[in-house]
Design an enzyme around this catalytic site. Sequence first.
Site, PDB file in Angstrom:
ATOM      1  N   ASP A  81      44.449   8.514  12.490  1.00  0.00           N
ATOM      2  CA  ASP A  81      45.439   7.375  12.408  1.00  0.00           C
ATOM      3  C   ASP A  81      45.767   6.793  11.376  1.00  0.00           C
ATOM      4  O   ASP A  81      45.013   6.597  10.367  1.00  0.00           O
ATOM      5  CB  ASP A  81      45.049   5.667  12.818  1.00  0.00           C
ATOM      6  N   HIS A 159      47.571  -6.171  11.469  1.00  0.00           N
ATOM      7  CA  HIS A 159      47.376  -6.913  12.514  1.00  0.00           C
ATOM      8  C   HIS A 159      47.389  -7.906  13.173  1.00  0.00           C
ATOM      9  O   HIS A 159      47.351  -8.802  12.994  1.00  0.00           O
ATOM     10  CB  HIS A 159      46.103  -6.355  12.904  1.00  0.00           C
TER      11      HIS A 159
HETATM   12 CO    CO Z   1      47.775   0.381  14.906  1.00  0.00          CO
END
Ligand code: CO
Length: 285
Positions: A81, A159
Amino acid sequence: MIEKHIKAGKVLKTVREEVVKLVKPDVSYLEIAEFVESKIRELGAEPAFPCNISINEDAAHSTPSKNDKRVFREGDLVKIDIGAHIDGYIADTAFSIDLGEHDDLVECAERALKNAIEIIEPGVNTAEIGREIHKIAKEFGFNPVYNLTGHGFLPYIAHAPPTIYNYSVDRGVEIKEGMVFAIEPFITSGAGKVAERKEIQIYSVISNKPVRMKMAREILSEVEKYRTLPFAKRWLKNPREIILLKLVRDGILRAYPVLTEIKREPVSQAEHTIVVREGGAKIIT
Ligand code: CO
């Protein structure tokens, strides 16, 4: 703003294509993480967070330590990621590499992501994305990971709303043209829930309260440049666990413990960042 997200996405697309070819048995996690992070810089962006390398039942927030000796092994289900930003405008992407017999899990995550992206256009509700991912997971006989989500972005915040659930929820938000967000289905043969392990390799600054201890001040001045973005313990000149944990206790740092599937079953992941356009979603990673 959108142009900067797109530029960061383009960098990740290149890195992604190169790193896929490098993950093989006996290659070290550290080599891959360092390759990803230096390649992002070389291409004119900055890492938005440490390169996450999560194996098998580990789903997220795992990155190698400074002296990490671990290597990929035959049979592993590897998730990578990666994030990049230009002036705080982030792109985020992830993929699974199967070194064993996890084809179904990998295919399911990829299919869920693809189908979810296809239904996006202005006016659609984000709840539809979760419903689609959930449906595909069930068709394959798997579970989505219910407590991990896709997300929007804010400058230097990886986020932010909207939260994109990986399962059917009653209500989301209406998707509008120009929105930028990441969709990231995690799929597992387990219960579909992750919990924190003890291991912590990733932190971020959440408060600028003054601190008295000299060693703590040194760490904070060293990580100031990451602003509110996550950083790796490995990136510090002198990563002192005790000081980091004290800063977490004092509410100055946030820790991101490694997240692992509660039944210890393998987890796959696929992720892209998209920009919503009039006719549909444009993948920028
Ligand atoms: Co993400």
